[in-house]
Design a protein around this motif. Sequence first.
Motif, mmCIF file in Angstrom:
data_model
loop_
_atom_site.group_PDB
_atom_site.id
_atom_site.type_symbol
_atom_site.label_atom_id
_atom_site.label_comp_id
_atom_site.label_asym_id
_atom_site.label_seq_id
_atom_site.Cartn_x
_atom_site.Cartn_y
_atom_site.Cartn_z
ATOM 1 N N GLY A 73 -4.981 7.746 3.513
ATOM 2 C CA GLY A 73 -5.186 7.313 2.139
ATOM 3 C C GLY A 73 -6.311 8.079 1.477
ATOM 4 N N LEU A 74 -7.384 8.263 2.213
ATOM 5 C CA LEU A 74 -8.531 8.992 1.676
ATOM 6 C C LEU A 74 -8.210 10.457 1.419
ATOM 7 C CD1 LEU A 74 -11.291 7.430 3.940
ATOM 8 C CD2 LEU A 74 -10.929 6.975 1.502
ATOM 9 N N GLU A 75 -7.168 10.956 2.052
ATOM 10 C CA GLU A 75 -6.777 12.355 1.879
ATOM 11 C C GLU A 75 -5.703 12.540 0.803
ATOM 12 O OE1 GLU A 75 -5.729 13.290 5.898
ATOM 13 O OE2 GLU A 75 -7.782 13.877 6.442
ATOM 14 N N MET A 76 -5.406 11.470 0.056
ATOM 15 C CA MET A 76 -4.415 11.573 -1.013
ATOM 16 C C MET A 76 -4.874 12.590 -2.063
ATOM 17 S SD MET A 76 -1.830 9.384 -0.632
ATOM 18 C CE MET A 76 -1.399 7.805 0.118
ATOM 19 N N PRO A 77 -3.932 13.321 -2.678
ATOM 20 C CA PRO A 77 -4.292 14.271 -3.740
ATOM 21 C C PRO A 77 -4.679 13.538 -5.017
ATOM 22 C CG PRO A 77 -1.917 14.123 -3.547
ATOM 23 C CD PRO A 77 -2.474 13.315 -2.403
ATOM 24 N N ASP A 78 -5.245 14.272 -5.963
ATOM 25 C CA ASP A 78 -5.663 13.670 -7.232
ATOM 26 C C ASP A 78 -4.493 13.013 -7.964
ATOM 27 O OD1 ASP A 78 -8.199 14.510 -6.710
ATOM 28 O OD2 ASP A 78 -8.270 16.080 -8.236
ATOM 29 N N SER A 79 -3.306 13.501 -7.741
ATOM 30 C CA SER A 79 -2.135 12.925 -8.417
ATOM 31 C C SER A 79 -1.952 11.449 -8.049
ATOM 32 C CB SER A 79 -0.873 13.716 -8.074
ATOM 33 O OG SER A 79 -0.633 13.706 -6.679
ATOM 34 N N TYR A 80 -2.357 11.087 -6.835
ATOM 35 C CA TYR A 80 -2.240 9.676 -6.440
ATOM 36 C C TYR A 80 -3.056 8.793 -7.375
ATOM 37 C CZ TYR A 80 -3.042 5.239 -4.160
ATOM 38 O OH TYR A 80 -3.144 3.890 -3.921
ATOM 39 N N TYR A 81 -4.291 9.202 -7.652
ATOM 40 C CA TYR A 81 -5.179 8.385 -8.487
ATOM 41 C C TYR A 81 -4.711 8.356 -9.936
ATOM 42 C CZ TYR A 81 -7.824 8.865 -4.242
ATOM 43 O OH TYR A 81 -8.186 8.844 -2.920
ATOM 44 N N PRO A 132 0.842 -1.203 0.000
ATOM 45 C CA PRO A 132 0.000 0.000 0.000
ATOM 46 C C PRO A 132 0.871 1.244 0.000
ATOM 47 C CG PRO A 132 -0.604 -1.536 1.780
ATOM 48 C CD PRO A 132 0.705 -1.984 1.229
ATOM 49 N N PRO A 133 0.261 2.430 -0.149
ATOM 50 C CA PRO A 133 1.031 3.670 -0.074
ATOM 51 C C PRO A 133 1.815 3.760 1.251
ATOM 52 C CG PRO A 133 -1.177 4.117 -0.874
ATOM 53 C CD PRO A 133 -1.164 2.679 -0.453
ATOM 54 N N GLN A 134 3.033 4.257 1.175
ATOM 55 C CA GLN A 134 3.897 4.310 2.347
ATOM 56 C C GLN A 134 3.278 5.130 3.477
ATOM 57 O OE1 GLN A 134 6.801 2.510 2.646
ATOM 58 N NE2 GLN A 134 6.642 3.126 4.794
ATOM 59 N N ALA A 135 2.575 6.197 3.131
ATOM 60 C CA ALA A 135 1.968 7.037 4.170
ATOM 61 C C ALA A 135 0.969 6.249 5.016
ATOM 62 C CB ALA A 135 1.276 8.243 3.527
ATOM 63 N N MET A 136 0.262 5.312 4.398
ATOM 64 C CA MET A 136 -0.695 4.497 5.155
ATOM 65 C C MET A 136 0.033 3.502 6.055
ATOM 66 S SD MET A 136 -3.569 3.884 2.190
ATOM 67 C CE MET A 136 -4.744 3.062 3.265
#
Length: 388
Positions: A276-284, A40-44
């Motif tokens: 994760g839910l607060e990721m910017p649009d760039s993540y998607y 998963p994303p490192q921040a999570m």
Amino acid sequence: MQPMSRKTQYFTDSVIRRMTRISLDCGAINLAQGFPDFDPPQAMLDRLAEVSHLGPHQYPITMGAPNFRQALARKCGRFMGLELDPDTNIVVTIGSTEAMVDTIFALTNPGDKIVMFSPYFENYHAQALFADCQPIYVPLVPPKFNFDANVLEEAFKQHPKAILICNPSNPSGKVFTYEELKLIADLCIKYDVYAIMDEVYEHIVYAPHKHTYMATLPGMWERTVSCSSLSKTYSITGWRLGYAIAPKPIMDKIKQYHDFNTVGAPAPLMEAAVVGLEMPDSYYEEFGAHYAHMKQLFTDGLRRIGIPFTDPQGAYFVLANIGPYMKKGQTDVEFCEEMARKVGVACVPGTSFFMEDVRDIVRVHFAKKDETLLEALNRLEDIKAKMA
């Protein structure tokens, strides 16, 4: 001894999960059950490490931790273009599976009918039977998996309570167009039918195709339940964080079933998933590009080997034709079990997804690291000789 439930005679264990057990037993690459082998994303992960020490570790609010529902409302509202109330429009569930079950029980009574397209995700058939409902199947016709509007309306004329749609579709990879969804929406309104949407692959769509949320179509918010999860979008299938979105009158009923069904989702995982839910649009955007890369790598390999397949518009599954490699009289289940052991690659027999008489189709998925996909393709190179 008194007889046990009669319902179980109408379905088996999950063939998808069975193939995972076979994969583990024989060391096959598991392209059967749809979960990634990357992190998963490192921040999570960093936030999860903090939460493991700080908590929460006790029961959450049954409907989902307030900060998690608020983050869900912001993220989902942004992509859906809707103003969502975290207190009245959202419930957090144990994966989208529970969201679907709670919704079916909330909307239907025993004997009601539910329309669903074939091929379908194997859970849907069993979930309808759990609720003593009768499925009505409408075929999606390969290779583009379009449907006949007249056949669909004939299904609606049977007075179903709901239609259940996976968009993007598992296992076909179909992404329903706006025009197709509008046609379905008009039938829902005309015949007073609810729409239950499984949208877990909402962010895995390949250009030029686009995902449209059924709840945003004219007249459909009032009769649509949108079920989804964080599993696919953040590569956390094991966290089992799902949710349902619906207008308050429907959500009130869903919450009743959820309350007594599972009590609540895991408190520490909800807390960790907020980032994760607060990721910017760039993540998607990067996430979508990653899946487009995996799709290209895998489908290019299948073309090179010469295995026929249908090209998915969304999700991460491919339906492949294994007819040329089957022995006379062999079932697709037997083929898949033998293939896992002899070829070292596990897939799912098509009979798990189709009501039609389909015996030479299997589902494989490509949500894997490059090295995993390349090794799977290497093993498939001589599938004909190994399966002879």
